[in-house]
Design a protein around this motif. Structure first.
Motif, mmCIF file in Angstrom:
data_model
loop_
_atom_site.group_PDB
_atom_site.id
_atom_site.type_symbol
_atom_site.label_atom_id
_atom_site.label_comp_id
_atom_site.label_asym_id
_atom_site.label_seq_id
_atom_site.Cartn_x
_atom_site.Cartn_y
_atom_site.Cartn_z
ATOM 1 N N ARG A 201 0.790 -1.247 0.045
ATOM 2 C CA ARG A 201 0.114 0.100 0.056
ATOM 3 C C ARG A 201 0.749 1.150 0.008
ATOM 4 N N SER A 202 2.073 1.342 0.889
ATOM 5 C CA SER A 202 2.694 2.475 0.966
ATOM 6 C C SER A 202 3.456 2.674 -0.372
ATOM 7 N N GLY A 203 4.048 1.543 -0.622
ATOM 8 C CA GLY A 203 5.188 1.462 -1.639
ATOM 9 C C GLY A 203 4.537 2.041 -3.058
ATOM 10 N N GLN A 208 -6.154 -0.746 0.011
ATOM 11 C CA GLN A 208 -5.924 -2.083 0.346
ATOM 12 C C GLN A 208 -6.980 -2.921 -0.834
ATOM 13 N N ALA A 209 -7.923 -2.245 -1.462
ATOM 14 C CA ALA A 209 -8.815 -3.036 -2.459
ATOM 15 C C ALA A 209 -7.888 -3.305 -3.412
ATOM 16 N N THR A 210 -7.299 -2.379 -3.962
ATOM 17 C CA THR A 210 -6.201 -2.281 -5.207
ATOM 18 C C THR A 210 -5.216 -3.336 -5.139
ATOM 19 N N VAL A 211 -4.530 -3.485 -3.881
ATOM 20 C CA VAL A 211 -3.557 -4.448 -3.519
ATOM 21 C C VAL A 211 -4.494 -5.853 -3.357
ATOM 22 N N ASP A 212 -5.406 -6.205 -3.028
ATOM 23 C CA ASP A 212 -6.106 -7.498 -2.953
ATOM 24 C C ASP A 212 -6.610 -7.825 -4.523
#
Length: 221
Positions: A201-203, A208-212
């Motif tokens: 998320r930070s990088g 969170q939805a995009t990471v998932d």
């Protein structure tokens, strides 16, 4: 005698100054004529242990099948057929590798790096848009066609994508028997064990939805 000492000292200084530019650009030089990889050995070294000479045959220096197109029926519509030491044991200690790259229409060899090798890339058929990014984020990019050659410097992120109207074919040479491959997105989003979501998320400055969503894409690829 004093002059001889000065000459020796000068030679040492010149070698020290040039050492970042030479000698470490590829695999270490071999110390014997051949060192065919012994895959059966349990001994681990920087490379493979040499097979006993009386067990070496001409087949250890031959790879068959590079004329066969790779299966591009996958998410990237691209397939790389690697001829590295694992496929051609006679390459062991010789600092060389080879590959065939097949691209369907729109196929992409996703952004990746080879940490142990420079790559020389030959377009055999089709049109490929390709490039690499330096450590100061400068992009060098172009479209190449049949007969064109491009070089990807060791360790830098690079890619190729088929921008033609039909399949594309390329061949690549490497100055390592085992160049290594790190595909950027799968490495970060589908590692084992997984990288903590807070890092992603930070990088990437996403939620969170995009990471998932990205994780799910690679787990089903």
């Amino acid at each position: 005698m004093e002059m001889a000492k000065r000459i020796v000292l000068l030679a040492i200084l010149i070698r020290a100054a040039l050492s970042p530019l030479i000698a470490f650009a590829n695999d270490p030089s071999p110390l014997q004529d051949i060192c065919v990889a012994d895959f059966a050995s349990s001994v681990k070294v920087n490379g493979y242990v040499c097979k006993a000479l009386d067990a070496v045959t001409v087949d250890d220096f031959i790879y068959h099948g590079l004329h066969i197109p790779g299966d591009t029926n996958n998410g990237n519509r691209q397939r790389t057929t690697q001829v590295f030491v694992n496929a051609l044991p006679g390459l062991n200690t010789l600092g060389a590798g080879f590959a065939r790259l097949d691209f369907a229409v729109g196929g992409i060899n996703v952004p990746h790096t080879h940490p142990r090798a420079t790559e020389v890339f030959l377009v055999w058929e089709g049109a490929l848009y390709m490039g690499f990014v330096t450590t100061d984020r400068r992009l060098f990019v172009t479209t190449l066609y049949k007969g064109d050659v491009f070089v990807f410097p060791r360790g830098l992120v690079h890619f190729q994508i088929n921008v033609g109207n039909g399949p594309a074919l390329a061949f690549a040479g490497f100055n390592s028997q085992s160049p290594g491959l790190l595909q950027i997105a799968p490495t970060l989003f589908n590692s084992t064990p997984p990288i903590d979501d807070s890092v992603l998320r930070s990088g990437f400055r996403v939620d969170q939805a995009t990471v998932d969503q990205i994780r799910a894409n690679f787990r089903t690829a």
